[in-house]
Design a protein around this motif. Structure first.
Motif, PDB file in Angstrom:
ATOM      1  N   ALA A  15      31.671 -26.602 -28.391  1.00  0.00           N
ATOM      2  CA  ALA A  15      32.413 -25.361 -28.672  1.00  0.00           C
ATOM      3  C   ALA A  15      33.876 -25.503 -28.292  1.00  0.00           C
ATOM      4  CB  ALA A  15      31.803 -24.202 -27.886  1.00  0.00           C
ATOM      5  N   PRO A  16      34.780 -24.907 -29.072  1.00  0.00           N
ATOM      6  CA  PRO A  16      36.169 -24.823 -28.626  1.00  0.00           C
ATOM      7  C   PRO A  16      36.261 -23.834 -27.470  1.00  0.00           C
ATOM      8  CG  PRO A  16      35.843 -23.510 -30.594  1.00  0.00           C
ATOM      9  CD  PRO A  16      34.552 -24.242 -30.365  1.00  0.00           C
ATOM     10  N   ALA A  17      37.361 -23.846 -26.772  1.00  0.00           N
ATOM     11  CA  ALA A  17      37.545 -22.904 -25.669  1.00  0.00           C
ATOM     12  C   ALA A  17      37.417 -21.479 -26.207  1.00  0.00           C
ATOM     13  CB  ALA A  17      38.894 -23.107 -25.011  1.00  0.00           C
ATOM     14  N   THR A  18      36.438 -20.743 -25.672  1.00  0.00           N
ATOM     15  CA  THR A  18      36.112 -19.420 -26.227  1.00  0.00           C
ATOM     16  C   THR A  18      35.770 -18.449 -25.112  1.00  0.00           C
ATOM     17  OG1 THR A  18      35.124 -20.549 -28.131  1.00  0.00           O
ATOM     18  CG2 THR A  18      34.672 -18.190 -27.886  1.00  0.00           C
ATOM     19  N   ASP A  19      36.294 -17.233 -25.235  1.00  0.00           N
ATOM     20  CA  ASP A  19      35.880 -16.132 -24.359  1.00  0.00           C
ATOM     21  C   ASP A  19      34.746 -15.388 -25.064  1.00  0.00           C
ATOM     22  OD1 ASP A  19      37.717 -16.647 -22.357  1.00  0.00           O
ATOM     23  OD2 ASP A  19      39.266 -15.411 -23.296  1.00  0.00           O
ATOM     24  N   ILE A  20      33.551 -15.569 -24.565  1.00  0.00           N
ATOM     25  CA  ILE A  20      32.363 -14.970 -25.165  1.00  0.00           C
ATOM     26  C   ILE A  20      32.036 -13.680 -24.415  1.00  0.00           C
ATOM     27  CG2 ILE A  20      29.931 -15.302 -25.742  1.00  0.00           C
ATOM     28  CD1 ILE A  20      30.482 -18.347 -25.586  1.00  0.00           C
ATOM     29  N   THR A  21      31.905 -12.616 -25.160  1.00  0.00           N
ATOM     30  CA  THR A  21      31.596 -11.322 -24.555  1.00  0.00           C
ATOM     31  C   THR A  21      30.093 -11.082 -24.593  1.00  0.00           C
ATOM     32  OG1 THR A  21      33.721 -10.408 -25.227  1.00  0.00           O
ATOM     33  CG2 THR A  21      31.989  -8.835 -24.662  1.00  0.00           C
ATOM     34  N   ILE A  22      29.551 -10.673 -23.448  1.00  0.00           N
ATOM     35  CA  ILE A  22      28.124 -10.398 -23.329  1.00  0.00           C
ATOM     36  C   ILE A  22      27.942  -8.935 -22.941  1.00  0.00           C
ATOM     37  CG2 ILE A  22      25.994 -10.963 -22.084  1.00  0.00           C
ATOM     38  CD1 ILE A  22      27.141 -13.752 -21.641  1.00  0.00           C
ATOM     39  N   ASP A  23      27.293  -8.188 -23.813  1.00  0.00           N
ATOM     40  CA  ASP A  23      26.947  -6.791 -23.540  1.00  0.00           C
ATOM     41  C   ASP A  23      25.428  -6.674 -23.487  1.00  0.00           C
ATOM     42  OD1 ASP A  23      29.488  -5.023 -23.680  1.00  0.00           O
ATOM     43  OD2 ASP A  23      29.699  -6.375 -25.402  1.00  0.00           O
ATOM     44  N   LEU A  24      24.930  -6.143 -22.399  1.00  0.00           N
ATOM     45  CA  LEU A  24      23.496  -5.954 -22.233  1.00  0.00           C
ATOM     46  C   LEU A  24      23.193  -4.462 -22.139  1.00  0.00           C
ATOM     47  CD1 LEU A  24      22.772  -8.695 -19.523  1.00  0.00           C
ATOM     48  CD2 LEU A  24      22.705  -8.929 -22.015  1.00  0.00           C
ATOM     49  N   GLY A  25      22.041  -4.060 -22.663  1.00  0.00           N
ATOM     50  CA  GLY A  25      21.695  -2.653 -22.606  1.00  0.00           C
ATOM     51  C   GLY A  25      20.216  -2.401 -22.804  1.00  0.00           C
ATOM     52  N   GLU A  26      19.789  -1.204 -22.439  1.00  0.00           N
ATOM     53  CA  GLU A  26      18.395  -0.800 -22.619  1.00  0.00           C
ATOM     54  C   GLU A  26      18.149  -0.184 -23.994  1.00  0.00           C
ATOM     55  OE1 GLU A  26      16.620   0.270 -18.331  1.00  0.00           O
ATOM     56  OE2 GLU A  26      18.039   1.788 -19.050  1.00  0.00           O
ATOM     57  N   GLU A  27      19.226   0.177 -24.684  1.00  0.00           N
ATOM     58  CA  GLU A  27      19.122   0.815 -25.992  1.00  0.00           C
ATOM     59  C   GLU A  27      20.097   0.164 -26.970  1.00  0.00           C
ATOM     60  OE1 GLU A  27      19.016   5.354 -25.653  1.00  0.00           O
ATOM     61  OE2 GLU A  27      20.076   4.728 -23.829  1.00  0.00           O
ATOM     62  N   LEU A  28      19.864   0.431 -28.242  1.00  0.00           N
ATOM     63  CA  LEU A  28      20.813   0.045 -29.281  1.00  0.00           C
ATOM     64  C   LEU A  28      21.670   1.247 -29.660  1.00  0.00           C
ATOM     65  CD1 LEU A  28      18.692  -2.119 -31.737  1.00  0.00           C
ATOM     66  CD2 LEU A  28      20.391  -2.926 -30.078  1.00  0.00           C
ATOM     67  N   GLU A  29      22.921   0.973 -29.977  1.00  0.00           N
ATOM     68  CA  GLU A  29      23.822   1.992 -30.488  1.00  0.00           C
ATOM     69  C   GLU A  29      24.585   1.374 -31.650  1.00  0.00           C
ATOM     70  OE1 GLU A  29      26.149   5.355 -28.167  1.00  0.00           O
ATOM     71  OE2 GLU A  29      27.201   3.430 -27.985  1.00  0.00           O
ATOM     72  N   ASN A  30      24.328   1.867 -32.855  1.00  0.00           N
ATOM     73  CA  ASN A  30      24.923   1.299 -34.069  1.00  0.00           C
ATOM     74  C   ASN A  30      24.608  -0.189 -34.195  1.00  0.00           C
ATOM     75  OD1 ASN A  30      26.136   3.805 -34.742  1.00  0.00           O
ATOM     76  ND2 ASN A  30      27.843   3.359 -33.347  1.00  0.00           N
ATOM     77  N   GLY A  31      23.372  -0.542 -33.850  1.00  0.00           N
ATOM     78  CA  GLY A  31      22.920  -1.917 -34.013  1.00  0.00           C
ATOM     79  C   GLY A  31      23.333  -2.867 -32.916  1.00  0.00           C
ATOM     80  N   LYS A  32      24.005  -2.362 -31.897  1.00  0.00           N
ATOM     81  CA  LYS A  32      24.453  -3.219 -30.810  1.00  0.00           C
ATOM     82  C   LYS A  32      23.938  -2.705 -29.467  1.00  0.00           C
ATOM     83  CE  LYS A  32      28.682  -4.769 -33.092  1.00  0.00           C
ATOM     84  NZ  LYS A  32      30.158  -4.945 -32.962  1.00  0.00           N
ATOM     85  N   ALA A  33      23.873  -3.606 -28.479  1.00  0.00           N
ATOM     86  CA  ALA A  33      23.426  -3.219 -27.147  1.00  0.00           C
ATOM     87  C   ALA A  33      24.377  -2.182 -26.562  1.00  0.00           C
ATOM     88  CB  ALA A  33      23.358  -4.439 -26.235  1.00  0.00           C
ATOM     89  N   ARG A  34      23.804  -1.105 -26.071  1.00  0.00           N
ATOM     90  CA  ARG A  34      24.607  -0.063 -25.436  1.00  0.00           C
ATOM     91  C   ARG A  34      24.839  -0.478 -23.983  1.00  0.00           C
ATOM     92  NH1 ARG A  34      23.547   6.489 -25.391  1.00  0.00           N
ATOM     93  NH2 ARG A  34      24.800   6.939 -23.543  1.00  0.00           N
ATOM     94  N   SER A  35      25.983  -1.128 -23.742  1.00  0.00           N
ATOM     95  CA  SER A  35      26.241  -1.698 -22.412  1.00  0.00           C
ATOM     96  C   SER A  35      26.653  -0.645 -21.396  1.00  0.00           C
ATOM     97  CB  SER A  35      27.319  -2.781 -22.499  1.00  0.00           C
ATOM     98  OG  SER A  35      28.520  -2.263 -23.033  1.00  0.00           O
TER      99      SER A  35
END
Length: 875
Positions: free
Chosen positions: A365-385
């Motif tokens: 991988a090139p140098a990358t800032d990877i964002t991790i969002d964790l949640g108990e529910e989905l909101e608009n298809g994404k983890a509600r962090s």
């Protein structure tokens, strides 16, 4: 009373190998730090012939012939939590021993078990108890330790401060690059617990070994610390402490990691109840080779380096004690699905709630800032962090090249959304890390032809699996608090699902040191200790805590003039929570509450049993008399026979508070506050008449469903449990509509906006199902007596296996549409099981012999099943 005799058996035993199994030392299958002053021994006998006598022998060698201690023959059928007089004087701290049990059976046969190893706790054998730290909030610690080809067992003992700052473990332990476990058990009162790990299989025998830990504490460096000690036990019976982190300064290295892992010291994943820093980690600076010999590789970019740790004296106001539970570790959970979102991010569904963290891997991988969002529910298809609880699980991990990093936080989540991931994210790139207890002694199972029942049982099993850790919190999200009400519910669930009582006991121990602010909760500890005795038979534990229970019962005062209890301590009467579930209830003016008195009745009844165990007949009479008076008064003054329900209570002058909430009825059924079976049936019918739970929180559901099953109204309970109408207070609704995979805190966010989706007090329905439908519960010490409850519905088939310390109870039962029941029941050696007939009664045939005619519930003499397999027909 009729007792089914044991089946005939083959008396020709195999003399070459033992068939005694399930040996446990101090209730542990793998005992690496047992208190020699509280040693107990347990085992599982084969066959069906009752045990008549036993003898315990202890050795210092696995192949030794001369014992350290040989006990006398004891005439007893007891085989759980057995104590041995005179053994403590023959043992020492921090030593490896082996024990066997010889058993004589009623049929004249005799057997001996294989040798079972156990290690006594370090105790007074610490070389030093000074604590090491690297400064700041976090650090890596390591030491290179010599190897030996003659090690029979290697035990690494570890503790750390401060578990209570973030209400979680302090360290993540490694040996030769492999993660071994997390710990220590949470501190309680002035006690700091240490855990001991058998690392024998992880050792290199011909080269040195690297032991180490990553440690984190929300306390600053002045209140944090780590202590490690490694002992080798050699084949010849000798032993040596080969490493102590304070004694061996010269080979101990530390590296502060705050600037690597926690680049933003202001960002927390915690709440108002605790602080835990978010892991905004630069993985390119993380020393990936920190468990290898030598110094860091030149490719690592870091402003810090290895140095000797700083040391501080262990606090004088605290005491080191061994953990009583097995150890805690982390297990891998694979994703159930991964979705590529339109914006390029990835949403991962692990298919279950995880209590732990994630592992992320990248390749080229090139140098990358990877964002991790964790949640108990989905909101608009994404983890509600931004969780409803106030936690915010949003982190950035900087990665480059080919690397992997394991998060070390404690979070509660089901979903992950990964943004800026370089390449295609698949199951190789992300894993869940679930915190689990090691070495469960046995697990239960359930299978029915009714899909909804299977769904509910699995829901309960996942709740127990995810939430049962060394000290069981209400949730790992908002509070991480330890509460008696949660403990009571998860205890019954855990007992039903797995034969490991020690996390439950450890939780009650914590609450004895730190009772909570709720009136009923403090009373529940006595109930919990009595349930512990029923499941373990451990008299020693009862004697050790009995006097400490009395101040908790003094939270309420028995008013002899009224015949009820009232709260006199500075505590809050809970009744139910949130308060939106108790509309119209006058908490201030209802002085003698029905709910509180029902709990007091059950607590006093439990305490009377405990008093008898410790030999205090005076106390037993006192508590029994108060319990009887409460029951009599509640029924006389608070029960309304026209509605089959209970009023909220009495005011300060003894006048009736005519308001009613259904929770009063739930508590009464659960506690046994009813005059007879007919009255219990009337109450049960009234609270289930609508076809669903009409009032009360998901916490109150525990008392409802346990009360229904324990009064023989299992079919009514099933009617509610299998309600799939979409009603708010339905377990199938929370599974389908909310996507809950384990017990949540509330029925939905509308009822409790700050709810978590991981809260063991919400498991009441599945708990009752596991105990009540083809289920079994203990009624005497250590499962020596038990009750079997069939309680099927028409057309149902259920097959269950319930783990107990005597061996599993197996039931296969079917109920025809005409109500006739056929069942096969296998009872383990050492248990006498009472078969509770269904409410409709009917002819009972056991092993071809008619033993009962038409009758109802408790109006007929019970059928007792002795050890063995029995064929049963009812009706």
């Amino acid at each position: 009373m009729w007792q089914a005799p044991p089946p005939k058996q083959n008396l020709n035993k195999n003399d070459d190998s033992s068939t005694i199994t399930g040996t446990r030392t101090s209730l542990l299958a793998n005992a690496t730090a047992v208190d020699r002053y509280a040693l107990t021994f347990s085992w599982v006998n084969p066959g069906t012939s009752p045990q008549q006598a036993y003898r315990i022998t202890v050795y210092s060698h696995a192949d030794g012939e001369r014992p350290v201690f040989r006990g006398e023959w004891v005439k007893s059928s007891r085989q759980t939590a057995v104590t041995v007089e005179g053994l403590r004087e023959k043992t020492e701290d921090n030593q490896l021993y082996y024990w066997t049990v010889d058993v004589k059976y009623q049929d004249g046969s005799q057997e001996s078990s294989s040798k079972t190893p156990f290690v006594t706790a370090v105790g007074r054998a610490w070389e030093s108890t000074d604590l090491m730290w690297a400064g700041g909030h976090s650090g890596l610690f390591r030491a290179s330790v010599r190897s030996s080809a003659k090690v029979a067992k290697a035990v690494l003992t570890v503790t750390g401060l401060n578990t209570e700052a973030a209400r979680r473990n302090v360290y993540d332990l490694y040996v030769n690059g492999e993660e071994i476990g997390v710990g220590p058990n949470r501190s309680s009162g002035g006690t700091v617990h240490y855990n001991a790990y058998d690392i024998t299989k992880h050792l290199r025998r011909t080269s040195s070994n690297m032991i180490g830990a990553y440690a984190y504490s929300s306390s600053d460096g002045n209140a944090a610390g780590l202590l490690m000690q490694l002992t080798y036990f050699y084949d010849d019976g000798t032993s040596a402490v080969v490493y102590n982190s304070a004694r061996d300064h010269a080979i101990t290295q530390a590296m502060q990691t705050d600037d690597i892992v926690y680049s933003d010291p202001t960002q927390s994943i915690g709440t108002m109840y605790y602080a835990e820093l978010a892991q905004n980690v630069d993985v390119t600076r993380w020393p990936a080779d920190w468990q290898k010999q030598g110094t860091l590789s030149s490719t690592i970019q870091t402003t810090t380096s290895w140095r000797q740790p700083t040391y501080a004296t262990f606090p004088q106001d605290r005491t080191l004690r061994p953990a009583i539970t097995s150890n805690t570790s982390r297990t891998i959970v694979d994703p159930a699905s991964i979705t590529h979102n339109a914006d390029g991010s990835w949403t991962v569904d692990f298919g279950r709630e995880i209590e732990g963290d994630v592992q992320l891997s990248v390749t080229d991988a090139p140098a990358t800032d990877i964002t991790i969002d964790l949640g108990e529910e989905l909101e608009n298809g994404k983890a509600r962090s931004a969780l409803r609880t106030g936690n915010h699980y949003h982190e950035t991990w900087h990665m480059q090249g080919t690397m992997s990093w394991r998060g070390m936080s404690l979070k509660g989540f089901r979903y992950a959304t990964i943004t800026n991931y370089p390449g295609t994210l698949d199951a190789r790139g992300i894993k869940g890390l679930q915190v689990v207890m090691d070495g469960g002694a046995g697990t239960s199972s359930f299978q029915s032809n009714v899909t909804a029942l299977n769904t509910l049982w699995e829901f309960g099993w996942r709740t127990a699996d995810a939430t049962t850790i060394d000290t069981i919190p209400d949730s790992v999200t908002r509070e991480r608090g330890i509460y008696e009400g949660d403990a009571l519910i998860i205890a019954d669930l855990s007992y039903a699902m797995e034969d490991d009582p020690l996390p439950i006991r450890n939780t009650w121990n914590y609450l004895l040191d730190s009772p909570t602010q709720y009136t009923e909760y403090r009373l529940m500890t006595a109930i919990g200790v009595y349930e512990d005795w029923l499941h373990t038979g451990d008299d020693t534990y009862v004697r050790s805590v009995y006097e400490r229970l009395k101040p908790l019962l003094d939270t309420v005062t028995y008013d002899e003039a009224i015949g009820l209890v009232r709260t006199t301590a500075d505590t809050t009467d809970l009744v139910d929570w949130p308060r939106s579930e108790t509309v119209g209830y006058d908490f201030d003016n209802t002085r003698y509450k029905t709910a509180v008195n029902a709990v007091a009745y059950r607590a006093y009844t439990s305490m009377a049993h405990l008093a008898e165990i410790v030999g205090s007949q005076t106390d037993a009479e006192l508590y029994n008399n108060m319990a009887k008076s409460i029951k009599t008064t509640v029924l006389a003054k608070l029960y309304d026979s026209t509605t089959a329900s209970f009023h909220d209570g009495l005011n300060a002058n003894g006048g009736l508070v005519e308001h009613h909430i259904a929770q009063n009825d739930y508590y009464a059924l659960w506690a046994g506050v009813y005059a007879d079976d007919a009255q219990a049936d009337s109450i049960a019918k009234a609270v289930t008449d609508s076809g669903h739970q009409t009032e009360g929180s998901i916490y109150a559901a525990y008392f409802l469903y346990m009360g229904l099953y324990r009064t023989g109204n299992g079919q009514l309970a099933q009617r509610l449990l299998t309600d799939d109408s979409g009603d708010t207070r339905s377990y199938l609704t929370i599974i389908k509509a909310l996507g809950a995979t384990i017990a949540p805190e509330a029925w939905n966010p509308q009822l409790k906006p700050n709810m978590t989706f991981s809260h063991p007090w919400g498991a009441g329905g599945p708990t009752a199902l596991a105990q009540g439908t083809a289920g079994v519960i203990p009624t005497a010490a250590g499962w020596s007596k038990a009750e079997i409850r069939l309680q099927l519905g028409d057309g149902q088939t259920v097959t269950t296996e319930t783990a107990t310390p005597l061996g599993p109870v197996r039931i296969k039962a079917s109920q025809a549409t005409n109500g006739r029941i056929t069942a096969t029941v296998s009872v383990p050696n050492g248990m006498r099981a009472t078969l509770l007939e269904p409410a409709d009664g009917g002819e009972i045939v056991v092993d071809g012999k008619t033993v009962g005619g038409e009758s109802a519930k408790s109006e007929v003499s019970p059928v007792i099943l002795s050890a063995g397999k029995h064929e049963i027909r009812i009706g």
